[in-house]
Design an enzyme around this catalytic site. Structure first.
Site, PDB file in Angstrom:
ATOM      1  N   CYS A   1      11.989  16.974  21.875  1.00 53.73           N
ATOM      2  CA  CYS A   1      11.338  17.612  20.707  1.00 53.73           C
ATOM      3  C   CYS A   1       9.799  18.388  21.204  1.00 53.73           C
ATOM      4  CB  CYS A   1      10.813  16.249  19.697  1.00 53.73           C
ATOM      5  SG  CYS A   1      12.208  15.611  19.188  1.00 53.73           S
TER       6      CYS A   1
ATOM      7  N   GLU B   1      26.804  13.521  13.742  1.00 51.71           N
ATOM      8  CA  GLU B   1      26.079  12.149  13.490  1.00 51.71           C
ATOM      9  C   GLU B   1      26.048  11.437  12.114  1.00 51.71           C
ATOM     10  OE1 GLU B   1      22.439  12.336  15.613  1.00 51.71           O
ATOM     11  OE2 GLU B   1      22.817  13.791  16.985  1.00 51.71           O
TER      12      GLU B   1
ATOM     13  N   LEU C   1       0.875  -1.229  -0.084  1.00 48.16           N
ATOM     14  CA  LEU C   1      -0.060   0.080  -0.027  1.00 48.16           C
ATOM     15  C   LEU C   1       0.728   1.260   0.055  1.00 48.16           C
ATOM     16  CD1 LEU C   1      -2.871   1.193   0.100  1.00 48.16           C
ATOM     17  CD2 LEU C   1      -2.637   1.113   2.580  1.00 48.16           C
TER      18      LEU C   1
ATOM     19  N   HIS D   1      17.777  16.870  25.598  1.00 51.54           N
ATOM     20  CA  HIS D   1      16.829  17.491  24.517  1.00 51.54           C
ATOM     21  C   HIS D   1      15.550  16.928  24.290  1.00 51.54           C
ATOM     22  CE1 HIS D   1      15.451  18.908  20.585  1.00 51.54           C
ATOM     23  NE2 HIS D   1      15.327  17.464  20.229  1.00 51.54           N
TER      24      HIS D   1
ATOM     25  N   GLU E   1      12.439  21.943  21.278  1.00 51.12           N
ATOM     26  CA  GLU E   1      11.980  22.644  19.887  1.00 51.12           C
ATOM     27  C   GLU E   1      10.756  23.417  19.946  1.00 51.12           C
ATOM     28  OE1 GLU E   1      10.361  18.967  17.780  1.00 51.12           O
ATOM     29  OE2 GLU E   1      10.441  20.126  15.871  1.00 51.12           O
TER      30      GLU E   1
ATOM     31  N   HIS F   1      11.659  22.480   9.907  1.00 44.96           N
ATOM     32  CA  HIS F   1      10.830  21.600   9.259  1.00 44.96           C
ATOM     33  C   HIS F   1      10.399  22.120   7.894  1.00 44.96           C
ATOM     34  CE1 HIS F   1      10.217  18.951  12.359  1.00 44.96           C
ATOM     35  NE2 HIS F   1      10.234  19.919  12.990  1.00 44.96           N
TER      36      HIS F   1
HETATM   37  N1  GLN Z   1      20.681  14.441  18.181  1.00 43.77           N
HETATM   38  C1  GLN Z   1      19.438  14.129  17.514  1.00 43.77           C
HETATM   39  C2  GLN Z   1      19.521  14.720  15.937  1.00 43.77           C
HETATM   40  O1  GLN Z   1      20.084  15.791  16.116  1.00 43.77           O
HETATM   41  C3  GLN Z   1      18.014  14.515  18.173  1.00 43.77           C
HETATM   42  C4  GLN Z   1      17.005  13.998  17.292  1.00 43.77           C
HETATM   43  C5  GLN Z   1      15.560  14.347  17.702  1.00 43.77           C
HETATM   44  O2  GLN Z   1      15.485  15.311  18.441  1.00 43.77           O
HETATM   45  N2  GLN Z   1      14.671  13.604  17.597  1.00 43.77           N
HETATM   46  O3  GLN Z   1      19.196  14.393  15.088  1.00 43.77           O
HETATM   47 ZN    ZN Z   2      14.106  16.893  18.777  1.00 38.96          ZN
END
Ligand code: GLN
Ligand code: ZN
Length: 757
Positions: free
Chosen positions: A644, A485, A18, A642, A666, A695
């Protein structure tokens, strides 16, 4: 005698058919009739899987081209004005995904799962009309194939509860407009056949509901139950207990109650009144949220307990919720270790479990095949209880006697030492960890995994990328650097792959929203860290710069919440084991000279239980385990975390209790709104609110970011603020990231100058 029941089945297809056809349709590579053809094929296949397994109650209308809430909005004609110029599939997909001139509808988490639904937009002025085509068609489609289905619907109270009023009133005020359409729908359904079973999902009943919502249940179900004699209504809930609603529903004309006995153990408390009412009980005893083989013997014991209160002939064996939340079939797991695979059961395999359980429970004659399946089930469960791959005495010993539960020193003492040692300025600039994952980086990772390139070649490519990230950040003037990363494809999988006790699937896809699926890794055994996981990369990166390089880890709660978790041990025990492994990693990092370490808890909020009583318990161990994971950090090692995008209001004290030195959040889309709560409660620690939304491909101007920072300064003082973008730079392109971050640094310089004047 009735026997067994499946609440709903996955629709994405065993090979994500799908997904593939939808995405090719959206890319204008095929016609909509292709989509419809695939959809019919899938439905037929899925119905047949269930039929062949001997399932009696098989659903129709559990299928959807995007989402069932969206389907329900369409069924009720709840089409926001901005889509009014569109029709048919163009309209449907525009509501879900947006169109040139019309913003997509909001999407949000379906209860505490990782499935996301489209949030209907309602208002008092709008008029609603019934469109029952999809539902009626799907029933006929199955019937033509010789399968008489039960029909699945999202109930009116849940539909309203999960919608939003765009004109700002109470959603339940609209019940009077919506309910007549449900009545009309039931009249249509009644004409489909001599006799129909109708499953009405009301998962909203499992929340801590106010009296006002509860007061709607009786009139609604008295009315729906009275529409047609030939319809048997099942009110289905899942993910938690719904005892408050059950008390009411037993006094309405509904035929059955569908309850989850795995995630809503307290439903057991309702058995007495259900038994007295003489209603049928759809007993959810096979886990629709996890991937483990059912323990048939244990489940039979549970069923016998249920049967003490509800007559055996009134009990129907079922999945605990729709199987949508589990992967499709083990058939394509070709690479998985045989011993581990033998412990698992995906949706298709769960059908056999449900079927076998019903035979055993009702003492029906077993076939030779059934006998064999039962025997294999016992063997698999015994093997899970005893396997040395699961049970690691060392790990258990260590988690039972954790001597250090938190860091040395309190925040005030630590931050003083850190500020002196690290010497960063107010409004210190940094990023959240990742940098754009270019096609070359992805290819290098893939090639290395597939043995196409050597370890040296792979490391060289990664190091080149890290060098580039460092050069860029230095030139740009960012103050605390990250390595970018490149070696991680996913923030949980990367750590899972290096921890013992973790497993991975090839085809364990679960629908997350629309055509999007996730493939969570699974925790099958005690967790340990055979060797350092990130130290080589981070120390390499630190060796390339004189600035501070931030170490980057994923926290225990997030690792847990984004994995399938073993069900033979409490979640908080598993989380504690991960925390211990992370604390070792932190110690290694600081001993290797890393001065700032970020422990991401992106999914901290996601793990929140549905009921207040459980929330407190969750918060307790989630905070405990975050603190254990950073307990090894010396006073001078600065710990960042951190999170989100989320509402922090209800969890601010919990975040504070995590005791990180700095938290980045965020927030860009909300201006300084989300930050206000930090000031309101007198939050002490430092905060890095995202100053621009990543985004969108849009590059924010310097002026815009200056404005954003000034807004933040209205809420918190400069010495408490860090400046960073929102998270997720890995999803963007360098061409967008470079100028955006340069603008961010320039904006900080402007603000600092203004402040110094
Ligand atoms: N350290 C991760 C990144 O910057 C954090 C990702 C996230 O907040 N979902 O991708
Ligand atoms: Zn995040």
């Amino acid at each position: 005698m009735s026997k067994n029941y499946v609440v709903g089945f996955p629709r994405i297809g065993e090979q994500r058919e799908l997904k593939k056809v939808l995405e090719s349709f959206w890319a204008q590579e095929c016609s909509f009739s292709e989509v419809e053809k695939t959809a019919s094929k899938l439905k037929q296949k899925h119905w047949n899987y269930q039929k062949e397994a001997g399932i009696e109650y098989i659903s129709s209308n559990d299928f959807s081209l995007y989402d069932n809430m969206l389907d329900t909005a369409v069924m009720l004609g709840a089409i926001p004005q901005r889509f009014a110029h569109l029709k048919d599939e163009a309209l449907y997909f525009a509501m879900a995904r947006g169109a040139q001139d019309a913003l997509a509808m909001e999407m949000t988490k379906w209860f505490n799962t990782n499935y996301h639904y489209i949030v209907p937009e309602l208002s008092l002025q709008d008029s609603y009309t019934l469109n029952a085509t999809k539902i009626l068609q799907e029933y006929k489609e199955a019937k033509a194939l010789g399968i008489k289905t039960k029909i699945n619907l999202i109930g009116p109270i849940t539909f309203l509860g999960l919608s939003k009023r765009v004109d700002g009133g109470d959603v339940y005020e609209l019940l009077g407009k919506i309910l007549p359409l449900y009545v009309e729908l039931l009249k249509n359904i009644a004409q489909l056949d001599e006799h129909i079973t109708l499953q009405i999902d009301e998962p909203i009943f499992v929340k801590d509901n106010e009296v006002k919502l509860l007061s709607l249940i009786k009139p609604t179900y008295d009315m729906l139950g009275g529409v047609a004699d030939n319809i048997d209504i099942v009110v289905q809930t899942y993910f938690e207990h719904s005892n408050e609603a059950t008390k009411i529903l037993v006094h309405t004309p509904v035929w059955a109650l569908g309850l989850d006995f795995l995630h809503g153990e307290q439903n057991l408390e309702s058995l007495e009144i259900i038994g007295q009412s003489g209603k049928k009980l759809i007993a959810g005893v096979v886990d629709g949220r996890n991937i483990w083989k059912n323990d048939i013997e244990a489940t039979l014991t549970l069923l016998e307990t249920i049967a003490q209160k509800v007559k055996k002939e009134n009990i129907i064996i079922a999945s605990s919720c729709s199987l949508l939340h589990t992967p499709f079939t083990l058939a394509y797991e070709e690479k998985m270790d045989a011993e581990i695979k033998n412990w698992l059961s995906y949706a298709v395999e769960k059908l056999d479990e449900i079927s076998l359980l019903s035979k055993l429970f009702l003492k029906q004659n077993l076939t030779i095949l059934d006998e064999k399946q039962l025997e294999l089930n016992k063997e698999a469960n015994t093997s899970r209880k005893t396997s040395s791959r699961i049970h690691d005495k060392e790990v258990q010993k260590r988690t039972q006697h954790i001597d250090k539960l938190q860091r040395d020193g309190d925040y005030e003492e630590r931050i003083k030492i850190q500020k002196e040692l690290l010497g960063y300025k107010d409004l210190c600039t940094t990023t959240i960890g990742s940098f754009p994952q270019t096609p070359e980086v992805r290819k290098a990772r893939r090639d290395f995994k597939n043995g196409v390139i050597s370890q040296e070649a792979y490391e060289w490519k990664m190091k080149t990328y890290i060098n580039d990230c460092i050069t860029f950040q230095e030139e740009c003037g960012i103050e605390v650097l990250v390595h970018g990363e490149p070696e991680r494809n996913d923030m949980v999988e990367y750590f899972g792959e290096q921890l013992s006790g973790y497993g991975f699937s090839q085809n364990g896809w679960v629908q997350s929203y629309g055509s999007r699926c996730v493939k969570p890794p699974f925790i099958y055994g005690d967790i340990s860290r055979p060797q350092a996981m990130t130290v080589d990369w981070i120390t390499y990166a630190q060796s390339k710069t004189d600035k501070i390089m931030k170490g980057m880890l994923t926290g225990p709660v997030t690792i847990l919440n984004w994995s399938f978790v073993r069900d033979d041990m409490p979640r908080d025990e598993v989380s504690k084991q991960i925390a211990v492994a992370i604390s070792d990693e932190i110690d290694d990092l600081q001993n290797a000279g890393i001065k700032i370490i970020q422990v991401d808890e992106a999914a901290f909020k996601e793990g929140y239980p549905l009921r207040e009583a459980k929330i407190k318990i969750y918060e307790q161990w989630a905070v405990r385990d975050f603190k254990i994971s950073v307990s090894s950090a010396k006073k001078e090692t600065q710990i960042h975390t951190h999170m989100c995008y989320s509402e922090f209001n209800d969890i601010i004290r919990t975040i504070e209790a995590m005791d990180a030195d700095v938290i980045s959040i965020e927030t860009a889309r909300s201006g300084n709104e989300l930050l206000k709560i930090f000031a309101e409660v007198g939050y002490k620690q430092e905060v890095g609110p995202g100053v621009y939304d990543i985004h969108s491909p849009r590059i924010p101007s310097v002026q815009e970011i200056v404005h954003q920072i000034e807004q933040l300064l209205e809420v918190l003082p400069a010495h408490q603020l860090w400046i960073n973008p929102d998270c997720g730079l890995k999803t963007r392109k360098w061409a967008e990231v470079r100028p955006s971050l340069a603008h961010m640094v320039e904006a900080v310089n402007i603000v600092r100058q203004k402040l110094n004047k």
